[in-house]
Design a protein around this motif. Structure first.
Motif, PDB file in Angstrom:
ATOM      1  N   ALA A  75       0.829  -1.209   0.000  1.00  0.00           N
ATOM      2  CA  ALA A  75       0.000   0.000   0.000  1.00  0.00           C
ATOM      3  C   ALA A  75       0.863   1.259   0.000  1.00  0.00           C
ATOM      4  CB  ALA A  75      -0.926   0.008   1.206  1.00  0.00           C
ATOM      5  N   THR A  76       0.373   2.296  -0.647  1.00  0.00           N
ATOM      6  CA  THR A  76       1.059   3.595  -0.637  1.00  0.00           C
ATOM      7  C   THR A  76       0.180   4.686  -0.034  1.00  0.00           C
ATOM      8  OG1 THR A  76       0.249   4.129  -2.872  1.00  0.00           O
ATOM      9  CG2 THR A  76       2.385   3.008  -2.708  1.00  0.00           C
ATOM     10  N   ASP A  77      -0.969   4.298   0.540  1.00  0.00           N
ATOM     11  CA  ASP A  77      -1.920   5.285   1.031  1.00  0.00           C
ATOM     12  C   ASP A  77      -1.787   5.581   2.522  1.00  0.00           C
ATOM     13  OD1 ASP A  77      -2.788   2.828   1.909  1.00  0.00           O
ATOM     14  OD2 ASP A  77      -4.905   3.169   1.444  1.00  0.00           O
ATOM     15  N   ARG A  78      -0.754   5.027   3.164  1.00  0.00           N
ATOM     16  CA  ARG A  78      -0.540   5.327   4.584  1.00  0.00           C
ATOM     17  C   ARG A  78       0.962   5.360   4.871  1.00  0.00           C
ATOM     18  NH1 ARG A  78      -2.740   0.269   4.151  1.00  0.00           N
ATOM     19  NH2 ARG A  78      -1.544  -1.501   4.980  1.00  0.00           N
ATOM     20  N   PRO A  79       1.360   6.151   5.858  1.00  0.00           N
ATOM     21  CA  PRO A  79       2.783   6.320   6.150  1.00  0.00           C
ATOM     22  C   PRO A  79       3.485   5.020   6.521  1.00  0.00           C
ATOM     23  CG  PRO A  79       1.523   8.097   7.119  1.00  0.00           C
ATOM     24  CD  PRO A  79       0.522   7.084   6.632  1.00  0.00           C
ATOM     25  N   CYS A  80       4.793   5.009   6.264  1.00  0.00           N
ATOM     26  CA  CYS A  80       5.612   3.841   6.555  1.00  0.00           C
ATOM     27  C   CYS A  80       6.436   4.092   7.821  1.00  0.00           C
ATOM     28  CB  CYS A  80       6.538   3.540   5.373  1.00  0.00           C
ATOM     29  SG  CYS A  80       7.672   4.897   4.976  1.00  0.00           S
ATOM     30  N   GLY A  81       7.285   3.146   8.142  1.00  0.00           N
ATOM     31  CA  GLY A  81       8.080   3.243   9.353  1.00  0.00           C
ATOM     32  C   GLY A  81       9.008   4.444   9.373  1.00  0.00           C
ATOM     33  N   TRP A  82       9.593   4.773   8.211  1.00  0.00           N
ATOM     34  CA  TRP A  82      10.495   5.925   8.167  1.00  0.00           C
ATOM     35  C   TRP A  82       9.746   7.195   8.536  1.00  0.00           C
ATOM     36  CZ3 TRP A  82      10.636  10.621   5.778  1.00  0.00           C
ATOM     37  CH2 TRP A  82      11.852  11.320   5.844  1.00  0.00           C
ATOM     38  N   GLU A  83       8.526   7.345   8.056  1.00  0.00           N
ATOM     39  CA  GLU A  83       7.740   8.542   8.360  1.00  0.00           C
ATOM     40  C   GLU A  83       7.392   8.616   9.841  1.00  0.00           C
ATOM     41  OE1 GLU A  83       4.827   9.466   4.848  1.00  0.00           O
ATOM     42  OE2 GLU A  83       5.337   7.325   4.780  1.00  0.00           O
ATOM     43  N   ARG A  84       7.105   7.480  10.458  1.00  0.00           N
ATOM     44  CA  ARG A  84       6.777   7.479  11.880  1.00  0.00           C
ATOM     45  C   ARG A  84       7.992   7.823  12.734  1.00  0.00           C
ATOM     46  NH1 ARG A  84       1.777   5.344  12.185  1.00  0.00           N
ATOM     47  NH2 ARG A  84       1.106   4.152  10.352  1.00  0.00           N
ATOM     48  N   ALA A  85       9.178   7.578  12.197  1.00  0.00           N
ATOM     49  CA  ALA A  85      10.401   7.917  12.925  1.00  0.00           C
ATOM     50  C   ALA A  85      10.868   9.344  12.641  1.00  0.00           C
ATOM     51  CB  ALA A  85      11.509   6.926  12.569  1.00  0.00           C
ATOM     52  N   HIS A  86      10.306   9.981  11.610  1.00  0.00           N
ATOM     53  CA  HIS A  86      10.695  11.344  11.221  1.00  0.00           C
ATOM     54  C   HIS A  86       9.425  12.147  10.945  1.00  0.00           C
ATOM     55  CE1 HIS A  86      14.031   8.657  10.107  1.00  0.00           C
ATOM     56  NE2 HIS A  86      14.818   9.659  10.428  1.00  0.00           N
ATOM     57  N   LEU A  87       8.610  12.311  11.976  1.00  0.00           N
ATOM     58  CA  LEU A  87       7.270  12.873  11.809  1.00  0.00           C
ATOM     59  C   LEU A  87       7.274  14.261  11.189  1.00  0.00           C
ATOM     60  CD1 LEU A  87       5.745  11.778  15.235  1.00  0.00           C
ATOM     61  CD2 LEU A  87       5.186  10.831  12.986  1.00  0.00           C
ATOM     62  N   VAL A  88       8.104  15.154  11.692  1.00  0.00           N
ATOM     63  CA  VAL A  88       8.093  16.536  11.204  1.00  0.00           C
ATOM     64  C   VAL A  88       8.516  16.579   9.735  1.00  0.00           C
ATOM     65  CG1 VAL A  88       9.148  18.819  11.455  1.00  0.00           C
ATOM     66  CG2 VAL A  88       8.439  17.537  13.480  1.00  0.00           C
ATOM     67  N   ARG A  89       9.607  15.898   9.412  1.00  0.00           N
ATOM     68  CA  ARG A  89      10.084  15.904   8.030  1.00  0.00           C
ATOM     69  C   ARG A  89       9.087  15.248   7.091  1.00  0.00           C
ATOM     70  NH1 ARG A  89      15.961  13.374   8.265  1.00  0.00           N
ATOM     71  NH2 ARG A  89      15.712  13.558   6.004  1.00  0.00           N
ATOM     72  N   ALA A  90       8.436  14.169   7.547  1.00  0.00           N
ATOM     73  CA  ALA A  90       7.480  13.458   6.703  1.00  0.00           C
ATOM     74  C   ALA A  90       6.248  14.317   6.413  1.00  0.00           C
ATOM     75  CB  ALA A  90       7.068  12.153   7.372  1.00  0.00           C
TER      76      ALA A  90
END
Length: 210
Positions: free
Chosen positions: A120-135
């Motif tokens: 899926a590409t419709d929800r954030p991945c692990g990298w985004e959860r670890a870099h919330l502001v940047r994501a």
């Protein structure tokens, strides 16, 4: 106890793409990283190599390199970073920046596809959860929202004490609503709140899990 990567392997890890974790190196270096569980080879052509979560942790733990002195011709280059709003040394806007942001966003979508079990590409991945502001900032900038900077009004993304949540500020209600729509379309859940003291309205946004 797992042995640390060699100096050559460490350089390959540190040179990985900041968003996707895509690697560049010799076949022997990449194969060694795969064997150690720090990288994986994508099953689809062109069969590029990417960091695993363990490889990302090593990359994040690496000390920041000493910046080189600017060259006489052309601006110094650096790792891509989405604009969170309010930076003093923000990169200039223009076609080149838009291409860079678009490429980073497409790379992030590919990372989602590769790391989610169902592709899926419709929800954030692990990298985004670890870099919330940047994501969150990347999602906003990629959608064409204008970040705050200097005398320019725009969005500002800030960390919060709450786990897995960022605050997004905007100069007016219309812009705030547009930012909410963009983040929700990018797989985030949002809620609008008011700061008790300043009475400023802001979004509280967190990655959606399902």
């Amino acid at each position: 106890m797992t042995r640390p990567p060699t100096a050559a392997q460490q350089r390959v890890i540190e040179a990985a793409d900041a968003v996707t974790g895509r690697l560049r190196g010799t076949e022997a270096q990449l194969a060694a990283l795969v064997k150690r569980g720090l990288a994986f080879r994508h099953p689809r052509p062109p069969h590029d190599h990417f960091l695993t979560p363990a490889g990302h942790r090593i990359r994040e733990a690496a000390p920041d390199p000493v910046p080189e002195a600017p060259r006489e011709q052309g601006p110094p280059t650096g790792v891509f970073a989405a604009r969170v709003g309010g930076e003093e040394d923000a990169p200039p806007s223009g076609p080149a920046r838009r291409r860079e942001v678009h490429g980073a966003w497409q790379g992030l979508l590919e990372l989602r596809r590769m790391t989610h079990p169902d592709g899926a590409t419709d929800r954030p991945c692990g990298w985004e959860r670890a870099h919330l502001v940047r994501a969150a900032a990347l999602a906003l900038e990629a959608a064409g929202h204008r970040p705050a900077g200097g005398d320019t009004d725009g969005y500002r993304v800030r960390a919060t004490p709450q786990p897995e949540a960022v605050a997004v500020y905007a100069p007016d209600a219309e812009t705030l609503a547009a930012c909410a729509a963009t983040l929700e379309g990018a797989g985030w859940q949002t809620g609008e709140y008011t700061e008790p003291r300043s009475r400023a309205r802001y979004l509280l946004a967190s990655p959606r899990r399902v």
